[in-house]
Motif scaffolding. Sequence first.
Motif, mmCIF file in Angstrom:
data_model
loop_
_atom_site.group_PDB
_atom_site.id
_atom_site.type_symbol
_atom_site.label_atom_id
_atom_site.label_comp_id
_atom_site.label_asym_id
_atom_site.label_seq_id
_atom_site.Cartn_x
_atom_site.Cartn_y
_atom_site.Cartn_z
ATOM 1 N N MET A 73 -11.089 -56.272 8.539
ATOM 2 C CA MET A 73 -11.081 -54.869 8.955
ATOM 3 C C MET A 73 -11.403 -53.960 7.771
ATOM 4 N N ARG A 74 -10.863 -54.287 6.613
ATOM 5 C CA ARG A 74 -11.148 -53.476 5.424
ATOM 6 C C ARG A 74 -12.635 -53.524 5.077
ATOM 7 N N ILE A 75 -13.247 -54.694 5.199
ATOM 8 C CA ILE A 75 -14.681 -54.830 4.918
ATOM 9 C C ILE A 75 -15.509 -54.033 5.929
ATOM 10 N N ILE A 76 -15.114 -54.065 7.195
ATOM 11 C CA ILE A 76 -15.826 -53.299 8.228
ATOM 12 C C ILE A 76 -15.739 -51.804 7.929
ATOM 13 N N LEU A 77 -14.547 -51.327 7.584
ATOM 14 C CA LEU A 77 -14.369 -49.906 7.283
ATOM 15 C C LEU A 77 -15.160 -49.490 6.049
ATOM 16 N N GLU A 78 -15.164 -50.344 5.033
ATOM 17 C CA GLU A 78 -15.930 -50.027 3.828
ATOM 18 C C GLU A 78 -17.431 -49.989 4.121
ATOM 19 N N SER B 94 -19.605 -46.703 3.578
ATOM 20 C CA SER B 94 -20.703 -46.692 2.614
ATOM 21 C C SER B 94 -22.030 -46.288 3.258
ATOM 22 N N THR B 95 -22.248 -46.656 4.520
ATOM 23 C CA THR B 95 -23.496 -46.269 5.176
ATOM 24 C C THR B 95 -23.471 -44.811 5.631
ATOM 25 N N GLN B 96 -22.285 -44.275 5.832
ATOM 26 C CA GLN B 96 -22.084 -42.889 6.260
ATOM 27 C C GLN B 96 -22.832 -42.553 7.549
ATOM 28 N N ARG B 97 -22.879 -43.535 8.446
ATOM 29 C CA ARG B 97 -23.497 -43.312 9.751
ATOM 30 C C ARG B 97 -22.922 -44.317 10.734
ATOM 31 N N PRO B 98 -22.962 -44.003 12.008
ATOM 32 C CA PRO B 98 -22.525 -44.982 13.007
ATOM 33 C C PRO B 98 -23.466 -46.184 13.032
ATOM 34 N N ASN C 89 -21.640 -49.256 22.368
ATOM 35 C CA ASN C 89 -21.698 -50.282 21.317
ATOM 36 C C ASN C 89 -22.139 -49.741 19.958
ATOM 37 N N VAL C 90 -21.977 -48.463 19.744
ATOM 38 C CA VAL C 90 -22.193 -47.860 18.427
ATOM 39 C C VAL C 90 -20.824 -47.430 17.915
ATOM 40 N N TYR C 91 -20.465 -47.949 16.761
ATOM 41 C CA TYR C 91 -19.139 -47.710 16.197
ATOM 42 C C TYR C 91 -19.226 -46.708 15.056
ATOM 43 N N SER C 92 -18.234 -45.835 15.011
ATOM 44 C CA SER C 92 -18.163 -44.853 13.928
ATOM 45 C C SER C 92 -16.709 -44.675 13.530
ATOM 46 N N LEU C 93 -16.508 -44.132 12.342
ATOM 47 C CA LEU C 93 -15.157 -43.899 11.845
ATOM 48 C C LEU C 93 -14.530 -42.742 12.601
ATOM 49 N N ARG C 94 -13.276 -42.886 12.925
ATOM 50 C CA ARG C 94 -12.569 -41.854 13.667
ATOM 51 C C ARG C 94 -11.640 -41.046 12.766
ATOM 52 N N SER C 95 -10.996 -41.699 11.870
ATOM 53 C CA SER C 95 -9.927 -41.068 11.112
ATOM 54 C C SER C 95 -10.453 -40.298 9.909
ATOM 55 N N LYS C 96 -9.858 -39.147 9.695
ATOM 56 C CA LYS C 96 -10.168 -38.382 8.488
ATOM 57 C C LYS C 96 -9.322 -38.876 7.321
#
Length: 102
Positions: free
Chosen positions: A21-26, A30-34, A77-84
């Motif tokens: 999960m940490r690798i997925i979040l990183e 790092s890509t700064q896009r969904p 099926n496009v994932y993006s970060l939710r949390s600030k």
Amino acid sequence: MQMGYKLRRVPQQRRLVRHLMRIILELLQSTQRPMRDTEIISTLAARLRRSDPEFQRQVALNLEDAVSYGILKRQLNVYSLRSKQLSLIVENLAPSSGRSQR
């Protein structure tokens, strides 16, 4: 014969695989896009040199779990970060030297 509703039980939430999960979040940070699920899986497979079906299944499960925990957002099926508060989440997912992980 009595007819009734068939009740669906809500499945228990699985424990997150913290390292993955940490690798997925990183990656998403790092890509700064969904990113599409297939793109996440292929990128991680190349980085970690794992292309077996079990690894792909585990990444897909982690993406689903991250959505159910409210860490990621999914649209078609496009994932993006939710949390600030991403740094706090990543810090909590970081492996600690004193505890064993599952």
